[in-house]
Design an enzyme around this catalytic site. Structure first.
Site, PDB file in Angstrom:
ATOM      1  N   SER A 129      35.080  48.955  43.896  1.00 53.79           N
ATOM      2  CA  SER A 129      34.305  49.482  42.765  1.00 53.79           C
ATOM      3  C   SER A 129      34.206  51.006  42.774  1.00 53.79           C
ATOM      4  CB  SER A 129      32.911  48.843  42.726  1.00 53.79           C
ATOM      5  OG  SER A 129      33.012  47.444  42.495  1.00 53.79           O
ATOM      6  N   GLY A 157      35.756  44.784  42.740  1.00 54.48           N
ATOM      7  CA  GLY A 157      35.704  44.250  41.377  1.00 54.48           C
ATOM      8  C   GLY A 157      34.324  43.796  40.934  1.00 54.48           C
ATOM      9  N   GLU A 172      42.667  39.985  48.570  1.00 57.82           N
ATOM     10  CA  GLU A 172      43.094  38.929  47.637  1.00 57.82           C
ATOM     11  C   GLU A 172      44.320  38.190  48.168  1.00 57.82           C
ATOM     12  OE1 GLU A 172      43.191  41.483  44.192  1.00 57.82           O
ATOM     13  OE2 GLU A 172      41.014  41.708  44.386  1.00 57.82           O
ATOM     14  N   GLU A 179      37.802  47.932  52.727  1.00 63.61           N
ATOM     15  CA  GLU A 179      37.345  47.399  51.443  1.00 63.61           C
ATOM     16  C   GLU A 179      36.433  46.203  51.676  1.00 63.61           C
ATOM     17  OE1 GLU A 179      40.229  48.313  48.045  1.00 63.61           O
ATOM     18  OE2 GLU A 179      41.081  46.604  49.098  1.00 63.61           O
ATOM     19  N   ASN A 201      45.720  50.518  42.895  1.00 59.73           N
ATOM     20  CA  ASN A 201      46.154  49.130  43.026  1.00 59.73           C
ATOM     21  C   ASN A 201      45.964  48.449  41.672  1.00 59.73           C
ATOM     22  OD1 ASN A 201      46.602  46.474  43.651  1.00 59.73           O
ATOM     23  ND2 ASN A 201      44.776  46.229  44.930  1.00 59.73           N
ATOM     24  N   HIS A 229      45.795  43.029  51.618  1.00 63.78           N
ATOM     25  CA  HIS A 229      44.684  43.114  50.669  1.00 63.78           C
ATOM     26  C   HIS A 229      43.875  41.815  50.736  1.00 63.78           C
ATOM     27  CE1 HIS A 229      42.412  43.275  46.963  1.00 63.78           C
ATOM     28  NE2 HIS A 229      42.578  44.589  47.020  1.00 63.78           N
ATOM     29  N   LYS A 263      46.978  45.642  40.811  1.00 61.76           N
ATOM     30  CA  LYS A 263      46.890  44.179  40.937  1.00 61.76           C
ATOM     31  C   LYS A 263      47.842  43.523  39.925  1.00 61.76           C
ATOM     32  CE  LYS A 263      42.304  44.803  42.745  1.00 61.76           C
ATOM     33  NZ  LYS A 263      41.021  44.231  43.079  1.00 61.76           N
TER      34      LYS A 263
HETATM   35  P1  PGA Z   1      38.222  47.592  42.520  1.00 62.03           P
HETATM   36  O1  PGA Z   1      39.389  47.016  43.480  1.00 62.03           O
HETATM   37  O2  PGA Z   1      38.345  49.087  42.536  1.00 62.03           O
HETATM   38  O3  PGA Z   1      38.503  46.996  41.184  1.00 62.03           O
HETATM   39  O4  PGA Z   1      36.918  47.142  43.109  1.00 62.03           O
HETATM   40  C1  PGA Z   1      39.716  47.679  44.673  1.00 62.03           C
HETATM   41  C2  PGA Z   1      40.812  46.927  45.380  1.00 62.03           C
HETATM   42  O5  PGA Z   1      40.800  45.687  45.371  1.00 62.03           O
HETATM   43  O6  PGA Z   1      41.718  47.542  45.966  1.00 62.03           O
END
Ligand code: PGA
Length: 258
Positions: free
Chosen positions: A213, A172, A96, A166, A9, A94, A11
């Site tokens: 992460s 993140g 976000e 998640e 992803n 997701h 983003k």
């Molecule tokens: P990250 O994001 O690996 O940077 O923690 C995962 C995600 O949001 O899919």
């Protein structure tokens, strides 16, 4: 045996030129790791460039979101038909999108139905925030997200989806869940809920990823767990060497456990 799936992803990162450079830096290595399904999810603007670069390699492409209607007066949105021209997967729900763009379990549900109706594989993201986690609400919250987000699917449709667990506090932050905790929620909550909805046999076929992460040095901790079938990778998917290492370790760990 469920085929492991690792999805990248990106983003809101990578221009078309940057996306090309990133894909070119990893496509050769990823092609040698066919035992793991690998999905690259760039921003919409780079979908076509990425799709062209991975054509014929066995590496798949996905969008990070989409709307459920096929076309119409929905300024700024992308339809399942548009995604389908370029990719095979779509991330839906997701955290976000839920947090910043008003995504709800109901809109997730409409999008999941639309994706499946158009032959796309939805990667449906669920997960609790820190306050819910600390209040001991994770199980009830995640189970509710699964129930509402996947309501009305037939067992045949459910078989094709991927779920990504998640925990929001792990995304993140450099603070991943532990492998055992993620395995417990994925098996005991996500797969258990899928079993109640679609039957145990179907639930056993559905791939469930961990996300939050994930890095080259912790991926083994997750994919060595029996319930965890792969990962949704954010930050570490923006570096070719890191993403390749994650896919390679998954291939080794899952291959070795067969
Ligand atoms: P990250 O994001 O690996 O940077 O923690 C995962 C995600 O949001 O899919």
């Amino acid at each position: 045996m469920r085929t492991p799936n690792i999805a990248a992803n990106w983003k809101m990162h990578k221009t078309v030129a940057e996306a090309r450079t990133l894909v070119q830096a990893m496509v050769g290595d990823l092609q040698g790791l066919q035992e793991v399904e690998c999905v690259l999810c760039p921003p919409f603007t780079a979908l076509q460039a990425v799709a062209e670069l991975v054509r014929g390699t066995g590496i798949a492409v996905g969008a990070q979101d989409m709307y459920w209607e096929e076309q119409g007066a929905f300024t700024g949105e992308i339809s399942p038909l548009m995604v389908k021209e370029l990719g095979q997967y779509v991330i839906i729900g997701h955290s976000e999108r839920r947090q910043y763009f008003g995504e709800t379990d109901e809109t997730v549900n409409r999008k999941v139905h639309a994706a499946l109706a158009h032959g796309l594989i939805p990667i449906v993201a669920v997960g609790e925030n820190l306050a819910q986690n600390e209040a001991g609400e994770t199980e009830a919250f995640v189970s509710g997200q699964v129930r509402r987000g996947l309501a009305g699917l037939s067992p045949e449709q459910a078989r094709r989806i991927i779920v990504a667990y998640e925990p929001i506090w792990a995304i993140g932050t450099g603070r991943p869940a532990t492998g055992t905790d993620a395995n417990r929620i994925i098996g005991g909550v996500v797969r258990a809920t899928l079993g109640e909805m679609f039957g145990r046999d179907v639930a056993e076929e559905i791939r469930i990823q961990y996300g939050g992460s994930v890095k080259p040095d912790n991926i083994a901790e997750f994919v060595s767990q029996p319930e965890i079938d792969g990962a949704l990778v954010g930050g570490a998917s923006l570096k070719a060497a890191d993403f390749v290492a994650i896919v390679r370790t998954t291939a080794e760990v899952k291959g070795g456990s067969r």
